[in-house]
Write a protein that holds these residues in place. Structure first.
Motif, PDB file in Angstrom:
ATOM      1  N   LEU A  47       0.157  -5.391   5.894  1.00 17.91           N
ATOM      2  CA  LEU A  47      -0.546  -4.140   5.160  1.00 17.91           C
ATOM      3  C   LEU A  47       0.506  -3.086   4.616  1.00 17.91           C
ATOM      4  O   LEU A  47       0.531  -2.927   3.612  1.00 17.91           O
ATOM      5  CB  LEU A  47      -1.530  -3.599   6.277  1.00 17.91           C
ATOM      6  N   ALA A  48       1.659  -2.894   5.556  1.00 19.47           N
ATOM      7  CA  ALA A  48       2.515  -1.758   5.349  1.00 19.47           C
ATOM      8  C   ALA A  48       3.461  -2.274   4.213  1.00 19.47           C
ATOM      9  O   ALA A  48       3.587  -1.548   3.273  1.00 19.47           O
ATOM     10  CB  ALA A  48       3.213  -1.620   6.561  1.00 19.47           C
ATOM     11  N   ASP A  84      -2.310   5.463   8.571  1.00 18.58           N
ATOM     12  CA  ASP A  84      -0.726   5.879   8.996  1.00 18.58           C
ATOM     13  C   ASP A  84       0.352   5.348   7.744  1.00 18.58           C
ATOM     14  O   ASP A  84       1.185   5.792   7.509  1.00 18.58           O
ATOM     15  CB  ASP A  84      -0.665   5.764  10.465  1.00 18.58           C
ATOM     16  N   ILE A  85      -0.359   3.864   7.660  1.00 16.79           N
ATOM     17  CA  ILE A  85       0.660   3.096   6.595  1.00 16.79           C
ATOM     18  C   ILE A  85       0.309   3.383   5.256  1.00 16.79           C
ATOM     19  O   ILE A  85       0.760   2.763   4.352  1.00 16.79           O
ATOM     20  CB  ILE A  85       0.931   1.734   7.109  1.00 16.79           C
ATOM     21  N   GLY A  86      -0.806   4.285   5.188  1.00 17.98           N
ATOM     22  CA  GLY A  86      -1.113   4.569   3.572  1.00 17.98           C
ATOM     23  C   GLY A  86      -2.012   3.793   3.016  1.00 17.98           C
ATOM     24  O   GLY A  86      -2.574   4.084   1.836  1.00 17.98           O
ATOM     25  N   ALA A  87      -2.720   2.684   3.737  1.00 18.05           N
ATOM     26  CA  ALA A  87      -3.865   2.287   3.167  1.00 18.05           C
ATOM     27  C   ALA A  87      -5.085   2.860   3.481  1.00 18.05           C
ATOM     28  O   ALA A  87      -5.205   3.777   4.535  1.00 18.05           O
ATOM     29  CB  ALA A  87      -4.000   0.927   3.859  1.00 18.05           C
ATOM     30  N   ASN A  88      -6.212   2.888   2.585  1.00 17.88           N
ATOM     31  CA  ASN A  88      -7.211   3.647   2.676  1.00 17.88           C
ATOM     32  C   ASN A  88      -8.608   2.944   2.742  1.00 17.88           C
ATOM     33  O   ASN A  88      -9.835   3.668   2.912  1.00 17.88           O
ATOM     34  CB  ASN A  88      -7.330   4.655   1.411  1.00 17.88           C
ATOM     35  N   TRP A  89      -8.723   1.576   3.026  1.00 17.98           N
ATOM     36  CA  TRP A  89      -9.943   1.022   3.013  1.00 17.98           C
ATOM     37  C   TRP A  89      -9.793  -0.145   4.061  1.00 17.98           C
ATOM     38  O   TRP A  89      -8.872  -0.566   4.579  1.00 17.98           O
ATOM     39  CB  TRP A  89     -10.047   0.252   1.599  1.00 17.98           C
ATOM     40  N   VAL A  90     -11.042  -0.399   4.673  1.00 19.70           N
ATOM     41  CA  VAL A  90     -11.305  -1.665   5.570  1.00 19.70           C
ATOM     42  C   VAL A  90     -12.442  -2.387   5.261  1.00 19.70           C
ATOM     43  O   VAL A  90     -13.582  -1.842   4.639  1.00 19.70           O
ATOM     44  CB  VAL A  90     -11.246  -1.238   6.995  1.00 19.70           C
TER      45      VAL A  90
END
Ligand code: 13P
Length: 248
Positions: A47-48, A84-90
């Motif tokens: 992810l990061a 926290d690592i900048g992703a916005n979706w799940v």
């Protein structure tokens, strides 16, 4: 306002650092239709890294998360960490999570509630098995799965995309026909109108997922109630670009 087409790539447990880099390079070259929202569902461990190399026009999603912010939950990740690592979706409630990992409607709903509370956008997956379809229970099942989400979503529907993924079409090469998919999407919208609100019913985007390819995407995309796709296998391949561009 019309519903913006949204295409998700669910990489599932695939790829290594080299391959995920290549996929991102392919997406950067595109060209991707700027009118389409693109979200890639990346294995947690990448992810990061992927977030650090994608252009701002592509969003990154985790494929799962837990229902609280932190604590003694070995192996899990939280919405707070994803943000926290900048992703916005799940992506939540995928049928593989439901069947292989035993996630029930209630747990999926708890995860959806927590993810939304923490500012993530959610792709919430629903869909019937072949047995359920053959027993004439498709609507009963997708309505039950959606009903469990209603209190979890509350008035946060703007941050939710529903993904209708018939389990029998996932990874099988058996795509739902455009009519089959359209029928379920339309009845879901009717159900939402009665059980959430008419506004939710007209505004929520409903993706179709299950053996979507570059070859069948255009026809599916032409259905009035199909607002995008959630793509598994083909999202690892260059044809994902064609799927993103299916409404062009
Ligand atoms: O499960 C899916 C996307 O979440 C669909 O997978 P396939 O596109 O490989 O059938």
């Amino acid at each position: 306002m019309g519903r913006k087409f949204v295409v998700g790539g669910n990489w599932k447990m695939n790829g290594d650092k080299k391959q995920v880099t290549e996929i991102v390079e392919t997406l950067k070259k595109g060209p991707l239709d700027p009118n389409v929202e693109v979200v890639i569902g990346v294995p947690a461990i990448y992810l990061a890294y992927v977030q650090s190399i994608v252009p701002g026009t592509i969003s990154v999603a985790a494929q799962n998360c837990w229902k609280v912010a932190k604590g003694a939950f070995t192996g899990e990740i939280s919405p707070a960490m994803i943000k926290d690592i900048g992703a916005n979706w799940v992506i939540l409630g995928h049928s593989e999570r439901r069947t292989i990992f035993g996630e029930k409607d209630e747990l999926v709903a708890e995860k959806v509630a927590h993810a939304l509370e923490n500012g993530l956008k959610v792709i919430a997956c629903i869909g019937e098995t072949l047995e359920e379809r053959e027993a004439g229970k498709t609507e009963e099942v997708v309505f039950r799965q959606t009903k469990a989400l209603l209190p979890a979503i509350g008035n946060n529907w703007a941050n939710v995309v529903l993904a209708y993924e018939p389990v029998w079409a996932i990874g099988t090469g058996k795509t739902a026909s455009p009519q089959q998919a359209q029928d379920v999407h339309a009845s879901l919208r009717n159900w939402l109108s009665a059980n959430a609100s008419p506004d939710v019913a007209t505004s929520v985007r409903i993706q179709y997922g299950g053996s979507v390819t570059g070859a069948n995407a255009k026809e599916l995309a032409s259905c009035p109630d199909i607002d995008g796709f959630l793509v598994g296998g083909a999202s690892l391949k260059p044809e994902f670009v064609d799927i993103v561009n299916a409404t062009q």
